[in-house]
Design a protein around this motif. Structure first.
Motif, PDB file in Angstrom:
ATOM      1  N   LEU A 299       0.934  -1.150  -0.023  1.00  0.00           N
ATOM      2  CA  LEU A 299       0.156  -0.012   0.036  1.00  0.00           C
ATOM      3  C   LEU A 299       0.553   1.303   0.031  1.00  0.00           C
ATOM      4  O   LEU A 299       0.519   2.265  -0.680  1.00  0.00           O
ATOM      5  CB  LEU A 299      -0.963  -0.337   1.225  1.00  0.00           C
ATOM      6  CG  LEU A 299      -2.041   1.080   1.448  1.00  0.00           C
ATOM      7  CD1 LEU A 299      -2.998   1.129   0.119  1.00  0.00           C
ATOM      8  CD2 LEU A 299      -2.767   1.009   2.812  1.00  0.00           C
ATOM      9  N   SER A 300       2.012   1.091   0.735  1.00  0.00           N
ATOM     10  CA  SER A 300       2.661   2.413   0.711  1.00  0.00           C
ATOM     11  C   SER A 300       3.781   2.553  -0.383  1.00  0.00           C
ATOM     12  O   SER A 300       4.378   3.646  -0.683  1.00  0.00           O
ATOM     13  CB  SER A 300       3.690   2.564   2.223  1.00  0.00           C
ATOM     14  OG  SER A 300       4.377   1.215   2.161  1.00  0.00           O
ATOM     15  N   ALA A 301       4.099   1.300  -0.885  1.00  0.00           N
ATOM     16  CA  ALA A 301       5.074   1.423  -2.077  1.00  0.00           C
ATOM     17  C   ALA A 301       4.300   1.562  -3.427  1.00  0.00           C
ATOM     18  O   ALA A 301       5.129   2.452  -4.308  1.00  0.00           O
ATOM     19  CB  ALA A 301       5.807   0.116  -2.143  1.00  0.00           C
ATOM     20  N   HIS A 302       3.211   1.292  -3.546  1.00  0.00           N
ATOM     21  CA  HIS A 302       2.527   1.597  -4.960  1.00  0.00           C
ATOM     22  C   HIS A 302       1.516   2.754  -4.871  1.00  0.00           C
ATOM     23  O   HIS A 302       0.392   2.596  -4.644  1.00  0.00           O
ATOM     24  CB  HIS A 302       1.760   0.261  -5.368  1.00  0.00           C
ATOM     25  CG  HIS A 302       2.546  -0.635  -5.584  1.00  0.00           C
ATOM     26  ND1 HIS A 302       3.183  -1.539  -4.728  1.00  0.00           N
ATOM     27  CD2 HIS A 302       2.980  -1.366  -6.839  1.00  0.00           C
ATOM     28  CE1 HIS A 302       3.938  -2.445  -5.358  1.00  0.00           C
ATOM     29  NE2 HIS A 302       3.723  -2.345  -6.603  1.00  0.00           N
ATOM     30  N   LEU A 303       2.299   3.981  -4.792  1.00  0.00           N
ATOM     31  CA  LEU A 303       1.313   4.915  -4.483  1.00  0.00           C
ATOM     32  C   LEU A 303       0.769   5.739  -5.742  1.00  0.00           C
ATOM     33  O   LEU A 303       1.405   5.671  -6.910  1.00  0.00           O
ATOM     34  CB  LEU A 303       2.496   6.175  -4.357  1.00  0.00           C
ATOM     35  CG  LEU A 303       3.217   6.001  -2.894  1.00  0.00           C
ATOM     36  CD1 LEU A 303       4.345   7.051  -2.637  1.00  0.00           C
ATOM     37  CD2 LEU A 303       2.108   5.904  -1.815  1.00  0.00           C
ATOM     38  N   PRO A 304      -0.302   6.293  -6.064  1.00  0.00           N
ATOM     39  CA  PRO A 304      -0.815   6.919  -6.987  1.00  0.00           C
ATOM     40  C   PRO A 304       0.052   8.184  -7.371  1.00  0.00           C
ATOM     41  O   PRO A 304       0.842   8.812  -6.536  1.00  0.00           O
ATOM     42  CB  PRO A 304      -2.329   7.633  -6.406  1.00  0.00           C
ATOM     43  CG  PRO A 304      -2.450   6.951  -5.413  1.00  0.00           C
ATOM     44  CD  PRO A 304      -1.327   6.389  -4.569  1.00  0.00           C
ATOM     45  N   PRO A 305       0.199   8.654  -8.873  1.00  0.00           N
ATOM     46  CA  PRO A 305       1.095   9.624  -9.319  1.00  0.00           C
ATOM     47  C   PRO A 305       0.578  11.120  -8.636  1.00  0.00           C
ATOM     48  O   PRO A 305      -0.738  11.205  -8.310  1.00  0.00           O
ATOM     49  CB  PRO A 305       0.931   9.408 -10.620  1.00  0.00           C
ATOM     50  CG  PRO A 305      -0.523   9.031 -10.754  1.00  0.00           C
ATOM     51  CD  PRO A 305      -0.631   7.895  -9.834  1.00  0.00           C
ATOM     52  N   GLY A 306       1.596  11.969  -8.188  1.00  0.00           N
ATOM     53  CA  GLY A 306       1.339  13.056  -7.699  1.00  0.00           C
ATOM     54  C   GLY A 306       2.667  13.640  -7.395  1.00  0.00           C
ATOM     55  O   GLY A 306       3.699  13.161  -7.343  1.00  0.00           O
ATOM     56  N   ALA A 307       2.516  14.999  -7.689  1.00  0.00           N
ATOM     57  CA  ALA A 307       3.924  16.021  -7.481  1.00  0.00           C
ATOM     58  C   ALA A 307       3.987  16.150  -6.169  1.00  0.00           C
ATOM     59  O   ALA A 307       3.210  16.152  -5.256  1.00  0.00           O
ATOM     60  CB  ALA A 307       3.426  17.193  -8.348  1.00  0.00           C
TER      61      ALA A 307
ATOM     62  N   HIS B  14      -7.109  12.204  -1.229  1.00  0.00           N
ATOM     63  CA  HIS B  14      -7.804  12.091   0.117  1.00  0.00           C
ATOM     64  C   HIS B  14      -8.117  10.771   0.379  1.00  0.00           C
ATOM     65  O   HIS B  14      -7.582  10.152   1.553  1.00  0.00           O
ATOM     66  CB  HIS B  14      -8.981  12.997   0.190  1.00  0.00           C
ATOM     67  CG  HIS B  14      -9.437  13.164   1.752  1.00  0.00           C
ATOM     68  ND1 HIS B  14     -10.228  12.043   2.316  1.00  0.00           N
ATOM     69  CD2 HIS B  14      -9.377  14.011   2.736  1.00  0.00           C
ATOM     70  CE1 HIS B  14     -10.546  12.302   3.323  1.00  0.00           C
ATOM     71  NE2 HIS B  14      -9.865  13.594   3.828  1.00  0.00           N
ATOM     72  N   GLY B  15      -8.571   9.663  -0.410  1.00  0.00           N
ATOM     73  CA  GLY B  15      -9.099   8.637   0.107  1.00  0.00           C
ATOM     74  C   GLY B  15      -7.671   7.591   0.292  1.00  0.00           C
ATOM     75  O   GLY B  15      -7.805   6.936   1.340  1.00  0.00           O
TER      76      GLY B  15
ATOM     77  N   LEU C 137      -6.979   6.069   3.760  1.00  0.00           N
ATOM     78  CA  LEU C 137      -6.723   4.465   3.677  1.00  0.00           C
ATOM     79  C   LEU C 137      -5.347   4.125   4.427  1.00  0.00           C
ATOM     80  O   LEU C 137      -5.201   3.260   5.221  1.00  0.00           O
ATOM     81  CB  LEU C 137      -6.940   3.615   2.400  1.00  0.00           C
ATOM     82  CG  LEU C 137      -6.639   2.297   2.004  1.00  0.00           C
ATOM     83  CD1 LEU C 137      -7.699   1.479   3.412  1.00  0.00           C
ATOM     84  CD2 LEU C 137      -6.736   1.798   0.881  1.00  0.00           C
ATOM     85  N   LEU C 138      -4.296   4.798   3.898  1.00  0.00           N
ATOM     86  CA  LEU C 138      -2.739   4.555   4.192  1.00  0.00           C
ATOM     87  C   LEU C 138      -2.763   4.755   5.766  1.00  0.00           C
ATOM     88  O   LEU C 138      -2.185   3.887   6.493  1.00  0.00           O
ATOM     89  CB  LEU C 138      -1.835   5.291   3.473  1.00  0.00           C
ATOM     90  CG  LEU C 138      -0.414   5.128   3.724  1.00  0.00           C
ATOM     91  CD1 LEU C 138       0.017   3.700   3.715  1.00  0.00           C
ATOM     92  CD2 LEU C 138       0.399   5.970   3.182  1.00  0.00           C
ATOM     93  N   PHE C 139      -3.248   5.654   6.193  1.00  0.00           N
ATOM     94  CA  PHE C 139      -3.011   6.122   7.527  1.00  0.00           C
ATOM     95  C   PHE C 139      -4.000   5.212   8.474  1.00  0.00           C
ATOM     96  O   PHE C 139      -3.461   4.652   9.585  1.00  0.00           O
ATOM     97  CB  PHE C 139      -3.577   7.486   7.706  1.00  0.00           C
ATOM     98  CG  PHE C 139      -3.830   8.131   9.384  1.00  0.00           C
ATOM     99  CD1 PHE C 139      -2.552   8.399   9.868  1.00  0.00           C
ATOM    100  CD2 PHE C 139      -4.882   7.879  10.087  1.00  0.00           C
ATOM    101  CE1 PHE C 139      -2.429   8.772  11.226  1.00  0.00           C
ATOM    102  CE2 PHE C 139      -4.706   8.427  11.521  1.00  0.00           C
ATOM    103  CZ  PHE C 139      -3.635   8.605  12.060  1.00  0.00           C
ATOM    104  N   CYS C 140      -5.147   4.959   8.010  1.00  0.00           N
ATOM    105  CA  CYS C 140      -5.926   3.847   8.905  1.00  0.00           C
ATOM    106  C   CYS C 140      -5.377   2.629   8.976  1.00  0.00           C
ATOM    107  O   CYS C 140      -5.203   1.781  10.101  1.00  0.00           O
ATOM    108  CB  CYS C 140      -7.280   3.647   8.411  1.00  0.00           C
ATOM    109  SG  CYS C 140      -8.434   5.384   8.531  1.00  0.00           S
ATOM    110  N   SER C 141      -4.753   2.013   7.739  1.00  0.00           N
ATOM    111  CA  SER C 141      -4.067   0.730   7.759  1.00  0.00           C
ATOM    112  C   SER C 141      -2.868   0.890   8.510  1.00  0.00           C
ATOM    113  O   SER C 141      -2.594  -0.089   9.327  1.00  0.00           O
ATOM    114  CB  SER C 141      -3.462   0.552   6.502  1.00  0.00           C
ATOM    115  OG  SER C 141      -4.646   0.493   5.413  1.00  0.00           O
TER     116      SER C 141
END
Length: 270
Positions: A21-29, A72-73, A77-81
């Motif tokens: 979950l932490s390694a496969h991040l959605p793209p973002g600047a 945001h989602g 999800l990452l924080f809750c996990s």
């Protein structure tokens, strides 16, 4: 042996899930960095680790606040996990995650999140201990378990308030209470609500502190009226519920013989 293997398998599966979950991040600047892509994701992957000090906390909070604007989602999800991972497996460091909740989500949304996640994670820890760890808890901590068992029996008529007292005044660490309550046959509803209510002051202090830290950029900000008012609210939130529970405990609870580490005072004096 089966219990150890089962717990290890669940821990390994949860660790793999959190890593993916932490390694496969959605793209973002990144903040302050133009564009997006593999380079930015590499920086984010490096930063997405559990904070161990305030500098790492502020850096991670800045990254996730910026990232939350578009995802945001995913950040939620990452924080809750990550929070449930720490709580479920009795890993220390929840105070930093509570502060991170305040820095990312703000004081009120962060407080609700922290309370729900603390209670849910503690319940998972309770269930894991009940399924896999009862005999190991007794073998590893025989004196502490015996002392708590005696105090639970002495306070059976006010069991909920006794557990609240232990959460407000941590004579034993919260993680130890989570893994010991199944051994002591504490009913699940009593355990659940004692965690939910008993840790509100602690969660409030940590979340509010994280929110304040995220707003401070200079030393002058520390001494602003707004910051001082928030610090006063934190102090009151910490003192008032604790004073009420302590007053009740003197009249109705039997907690003599326990120190801040859950040991018998008689045993320490020997």
């Amino acid at each position: 042996m089966r219990s150890v293997a089962g717990l290890a398998a669940i821990l390994a599966a949860a660790s793999v899930y959190l890593y993916l979950l932490s390694a496969h991040l959605p793209p973002g600047a990144m903040p302050g960095r133009p564009g997006s892509g593999a380079g930015d994701e590499g920086v984010l992957e490096y930063r997405l680790k559990f904070p161990s000090d305030l500098d790492e906390l502020r850096e991670l909070a800045e990254t996730l606040r910026f990232y939350k604007r578009q995802h945001h989602g995913y950040v939620l999800l990452l924080f809750c996990s990550a929070y449930l991972y720490k709580q479920s497996f009795a890993i220390p460091g929840s105070s930093f995650l509570n502060m991170l909740a305040g820095a990312i989500f703000g004081p009120w949304e962060g407080l609700v999140l922290a309370c729900l996640l603390t209670t849910t994670g503690s319940t998972f820890c309770f269930l894991l201990a009940a399924a896999f760890g009862k005999q190991h808890v007794i073998q590893l901590f025989p004196e502490k378990v015996a002392l708590l068992q005696r105090k639970v029996e002495e306070n059976s008529s006010s069991l909920f308030f006794f557990l609240l007292f232990l959460r407000f005044f941590p004579m034993t660490p919260n993680w130890f209470l989570n893994i010991t309550c199944p051994v002591l046959n504490i009913p699940m509803p009593i355990f659940f609500f004692s965690v939910l209510i008993g840790l509100i002051p602690y969660n409030f202090i940590c979340v509010r502190t994280g929110s304040i830290l995220s707003e401070i950029s200079t030393l002058d900000d520390i001494f602003s009226w707004g910051t001082l008012a928030q610090l006063l609210a934190i102090a009151l939130m910490a003192l008032v519920p604790g004073a009420l529970i302590k007053r009740y405990s003197k009249a109705h609870l039997k907690v003599d013989g326990m120190d801040s580490n859950g040991h018998s005072q008689d045993q320490k004096s020997r």
